[in-house]
Scaffold this active site. Structure first.
Site, PDB file in Angstrom:
ATOM      1  N   CYS A  61      27.450 -13.769 -10.430  1.00  0.00           N
ATOM      2  CA  CYS A  61      28.336 -12.516  -9.878  1.00  0.00           C
ATOM      3  C   CYS A  61      28.885 -12.793  -8.436  1.00  0.00           C
ATOM      4  O   CYS A  61      29.897 -11.984  -7.890  1.00  0.00           O
ATOM      5  CB  CYS A  61      27.392 -11.144  -9.623  1.00  0.00           C
ATOM      6  SG  CYS A  61      26.583 -10.879 -11.281  1.00  0.00           S
ATOM      7  N   ASN A  79      28.854  -3.633 -14.492  1.00  0.00           N
ATOM      8  CA  ASN A  79      28.784  -4.861 -13.746  1.00  0.00           C
ATOM      9  C   ASN A  79      29.685  -5.965 -14.440  1.00  0.00           C
ATOM     10  O   ASN A  79      29.348  -6.056 -15.643  1.00  0.00           O
ATOM     11  CB  ASN A  79      27.315  -5.155 -13.764  1.00  0.00           C
ATOM     12  CG  ASN A  79      27.069  -6.778 -13.062  1.00  0.00           C
ATOM     13  OD1 ASN A  79      28.183  -7.291 -12.837  1.00  0.00           O
ATOM     14  ND2 ASN A  79      25.899  -6.807 -12.612  1.00  0.00           N
ATOM     15  N   HIS A 106      29.413  -5.939  -4.662  1.00  0.00           N
ATOM     16  CA  HIS A 106      29.630  -6.309  -6.065  1.00  0.00           C
ATOM     17  C   HIS A 106      29.087  -5.082  -6.660  1.00  0.00           C
ATOM     18  O   HIS A 106      28.075  -4.420  -6.361  1.00  0.00           O
ATOM     19  CB  HIS A 106      28.616  -7.312  -6.288  1.00  0.00           C
ATOM     20  CG  HIS A 106      28.020  -7.864  -7.698  1.00  0.00           C
ATOM     21  ND1 HIS A 106      29.045  -7.669  -8.700  1.00  0.00           N
ATOM     22  CD2 HIS A 106      26.977  -7.812  -8.369  1.00  0.00           C
ATOM     23  CE1 HIS A 106      28.620  -7.908  -9.689  1.00  0.00           C
ATOM     24  NE2 HIS A 106      27.213  -7.918  -9.628  1.00  0.00           N
TER      25      HIS A 106
HETATM   26  N1  ACO Z   1      17.587   3.657 -20.993  1.00  0.00           N
HETATM   27  C1  ACO Z   1      16.329   4.239 -20.921  1.00  0.00           C
HETATM   28  N2  ACO Z   1      15.252   3.684 -20.089  1.00  0.00           N
HETATM   29  C2  ACO Z   1      15.314   2.408 -19.901  1.00  0.00           C
HETATM   30  C3  ACO Z   1      16.372   1.788 -19.865  1.00  0.00           C
HETATM   31  C4  ACO Z   1      17.678   2.475 -20.619  1.00  0.00           C
HETATM   32  N3  ACO Z   1      18.757   1.782 -20.667  1.00  0.00           N
HETATM   33  N4  ACO Z   1      16.454   0.721 -19.328  1.00  0.00           N
HETATM   34  C5  ACO Z   1      15.107   0.347 -18.949  1.00  0.00           C
HETATM   35  N5  ACO Z   1      14.231   1.503 -19.333  1.00  0.00           N
HETATM   36  C6  ACO Z   1      12.946   2.030 -18.761  1.00  0.00           C
HETATM   37  C7  ACO Z   1      12.162   0.808 -18.681  1.00  0.00           C
HETATM   38  O1  ACO Z   1      11.619   0.449 -19.972  1.00  0.00           O
HETATM   39  C8  ACO Z   1      11.053   1.436 -18.004  1.00  0.00           C
HETATM   40  O2  ACO Z   1      10.352   2.016 -18.822  1.00  0.00           O
HETATM   41  P1  ACO Z   1       8.478   2.007 -18.656  1.00  0.00           P
HETATM   42  O3  ACO Z   1       8.318   2.636 -16.991  1.00  0.00           O
HETATM   43  O4  ACO Z   1       8.090   2.823 -19.545  1.00  0.00           O
HETATM   44  O5  ACO Z   1       8.205   0.414 -18.617  1.00  0.00           O
HETATM   45  C9  ACO Z   1      11.447   2.459 -17.144  1.00  0.00           C
HETATM   46  O6  ACO Z   1      13.170   2.695 -17.823  1.00  0.00           O
HETATM   47  C10 ACO Z   1      12.049   2.236 -15.658  1.00  0.00           C
HETATM   48  O7  ACO Z   1      12.272   0.837 -15.510  1.00  0.00           O
HETATM   49  P2  ACO Z   1      12.413   0.187 -14.028  1.00  0.00           P
HETATM   50  O8  ACO Z   1      12.751  -1.167 -14.170  1.00  0.00           O
HETATM   51  O9  ACO Z   1      11.614   0.761 -13.073  1.00  0.00           O
HETATM   52  O10 ACO Z   1      13.937   1.064 -13.768  1.00  0.00           O
HETATM   53  P3  ACO Z   1      14.792   1.067 -12.315  1.00  0.00           P
HETATM   54  O11 ACO Z   1      15.004   2.132 -11.800  1.00  0.00           O
HETATM   55  O12 ACO Z   1      14.685  -0.487 -11.560  1.00  0.00           O
HETATM   56  O13 ACO Z   1      16.259   0.460 -12.879  1.00  0.00           O
HETATM   57  C11 ACO Z   1      17.835  -1.285 -13.319  1.00  0.00           C
HETATM   58  C12 ACO Z   1      16.486  -0.676 -13.678  1.00  0.00           C
HETATM   59  C13 ACO Z   1      18.889  -0.481 -13.267  1.00  0.00           C
HETATM   60  C14 ACO Z   1      17.975  -2.471 -14.363  1.00  0.00           C
HETATM   61  C15 ACO Z   1      17.567  -1.843 -11.861  1.00  0.00           C
HETATM   62  O14 ACO Z   1      16.237  -2.682 -11.843  1.00  0.00           O
HETATM   63  C16 ACO Z   1      18.770  -2.686 -11.297  1.00  0.00           C
HETATM   64  O15 ACO Z   1      19.756  -2.211 -11.318  1.00  0.00           O
HETATM   65  N6  ACO Z   1      18.354  -4.136 -11.235  1.00  0.00           N
HETATM   66  C17 ACO Z   1      19.386  -4.903 -10.791  1.00  0.00           C
HETATM   67  C18 ACO Z   1      20.304  -5.338 -11.519  1.00  0.00           C
HETATM   68  C19 ACO Z   1      21.571  -6.143 -11.300  1.00  0.00           C
HETATM   69  O16 ACO Z   1      21.848  -5.897 -10.022  1.00  0.00           O
HETATM   70  N7  ACO Z   1      21.788  -7.234 -11.533  1.00  0.00           N
HETATM   71  C20 ACO Z   1      22.944  -8.101 -10.931  1.00  0.00           C
HETATM   72  C21 ACO Z   1      23.006  -9.338 -11.095  1.00  0.00           C
HETATM   73  S1  ACO Z   1      23.865  -9.494 -12.543  1.00  0.00           S
HETATM   74  C22 ACO Z   1      24.452 -11.238 -12.681  1.00  0.00           C
HETATM   75  O17 ACO Z   1      24.288 -12.110 -11.802  1.00  0.00           O
HETATM   76  C23 ACO Z   1      25.402 -11.527 -14.140  1.00  0.00           C
END
Ligand code: ACO
Length: 345
Positions: free
Chosen positions: A132, A302, A272
């Site tokens: 990214c 993204n 980003h």
């Molecule tokens: N729908 C419903 N529930 C979901 C989903 C979904 N799509 N995805 C995950 N969950 C669940 C998980 O299983 C978890 O359940 P559990 O507690 O029973 O295990 C719960 O939701 C909470 O998961 P968390 O990981 O705590 O959620 P978080 O608040 O961290 O949000 C997210 C997740 C959106 C992925 C976040 O961590 C994030 O944005 N991370 C960074 C991603 C990013 O920026 N990537 C950039 C680089 S991309 C590149 O370089 C190509």
């Protein structure tokens, strides 16, 4: 902020004007596929909800390229728009850099395929892979070629067809990504506005937070690797989140420090577009204000290397950025990689 307010910092252009060579963005363009995939449609594909996706990420919909529309096609469309905006013909382009993690194929470079599609036959061409952060890496590389007098006209493209590496059964990742492309034309314009600085960074110790394991020399594609889903993107969401906030803050602060520019002087911050919560946390840590931000991730999700440049194009087209405005770009991605750039538009 009044755009005509004279900046209070020392003249940053003097510092980043290399023997009269200025790396100026003379054109910007973007292209996204027409197919819209909404959160409501994703609800039917995996166990998720519009409410979860919206509150956790800010994403409402994303674009998906057609089966016969490849990364090079998206990149070529964006490039032609940027060239038109700049008033530059494809024959004038001397170098094409394509930042992507979803090349059309391992080789030849997607940049060569774009070169052919836009008719830029005089240009050298190569791909750059910094996930990214790839577009900001591309800006810095282009600046080096321009200020070293190697080239006068460089096309930097961020293009992705992430839908091909997303596991559409994995709700943790499939809701986050989309397809698209953006491009800028960078030219030597003595004593003009331009790129003031670009910062790049990486930490390979965190390579396992975000990766595609299969299809390379470590795990060549095979029936077994495909069955195990190793050709799909995998991510440690929570750890990636923490690293993203820290790395983007550090990169942006370093870029501003190098130019001796206070965040309050920045007209538009273009981060980003990965997650609204990450963006808000970074801007708060930098001491910026929400009204300085440009965000379009609700429309596209993204798009990795394309995200910052698509947003830059939309910010310019909508009038959010005017000539002379100071713009801060900041990104973070797999690698880990990060980057930030300050532009006097
Ligand atoms: N729908 C419903 N529930 C979901 C989903 C979904 N799509 N995805 C995950 N969950 C669940 C998980 O299983 C978890 O359940 P559990 O507690 O029973 O295990 C719960 O939701 C909470 O998961 P968390 O990981 O705590 O959620 P978080 O608040 O961290 O949000 C997210 C997740 C959106 C992925 C976040 O961590 C994030 O944005 N991370 C960074 C991603 C990013 O920026 N990537 C950039 C680089 S991309 C590149 O370089 C190509």
């Amino acid at each position: 902020m009044n755009p005509s307010t004279p900046p209070s910092f020392k003249n940053p252009r003097a510092k980043y004007n290399f023997q009269g060579r200025t790396c100026s963005i003379t054109g910007v363009g973007s292209y996204v596929p027409s197919r819209v995939l909404t959160n409501a449609e994703l609800e039917k594909m995996v166990d998720t909800s519009d409410e979860w996706i919206t509150t956790r990420t800010g994403i409402k919909e994303r674009r998906i390229a057609g089966p016969n529309e490849f990364t090079s096609d998206l990149g070529a469309q964006a490039a032609l728009r940027a060239l038109q905006h700049a008033g530059v013909s494809p024959e004038e382009v001397e170098l094409i850099i394509v930042a992507t993690i979803t090349p059309d194929m391992p080789f030849p470079a997607t940049a060569c395929l774009v070169q052919q599609k836009i008719g830029a036959h005089r240009a050298a061409a190569f791909d750059l892979e910094a996930a990214c952060s790839g577009f900001i890496y591309g800006l810095e590389v282009a600046q080096q070629f321009i200020t070293s007098r190697t080239y006068d006209t460089v096309l930097v493209i961020g293009a992705e067809k992430l839908s091909t590496i997303v596991d559409w059964k994995d709700r943790n990742t499939c809701v986050l990504f989309g397809d698209g492309a953006g491009a800028v034309v960078l030219q030597n314009r003595p004593n003009s506005h331009g790129l003031l600085t670009a910062v790049m960074g990486a930490d390979g110790r965190k390579a396992d937070l975000l990766f595609v394991a299969g299809g390379g020399s470590r795990c060549p594609a095979s029936a077994e690797s495909i069955a195990a889903g190793m050709h799909y993107l995998r991510m440690e969401g929570r750890e990636t989140y923490k690293s993203a906030v820290q790395a983007m803050e550090t990169a942006a602060e370093e870029a501003l420090r190098r130019c001796e520019i206070d965040i309050s002087r920045i007209k538009c911050i273009i981060p980003h577009q990965a997650n609204r919560r990450i963006i808000d946390a970074v801007v708060e840590r930098l001491g910026g204000k929400p009204e300085q931000l440009f965000v379009n991730l609700h429309k596209y999700g993204n798009t990795s290397a394309a995200s910052v440049v698509i947003a830059l194009d939309e910010a310019v087209a909508s009038g959010r950025i005017q000539r002379g405005d100071l713009v801060l770009l900041v990104a973070f991605g797999g690698g880990l990689t990060w980057g930030a750039a300050v532009i006097e538009w």
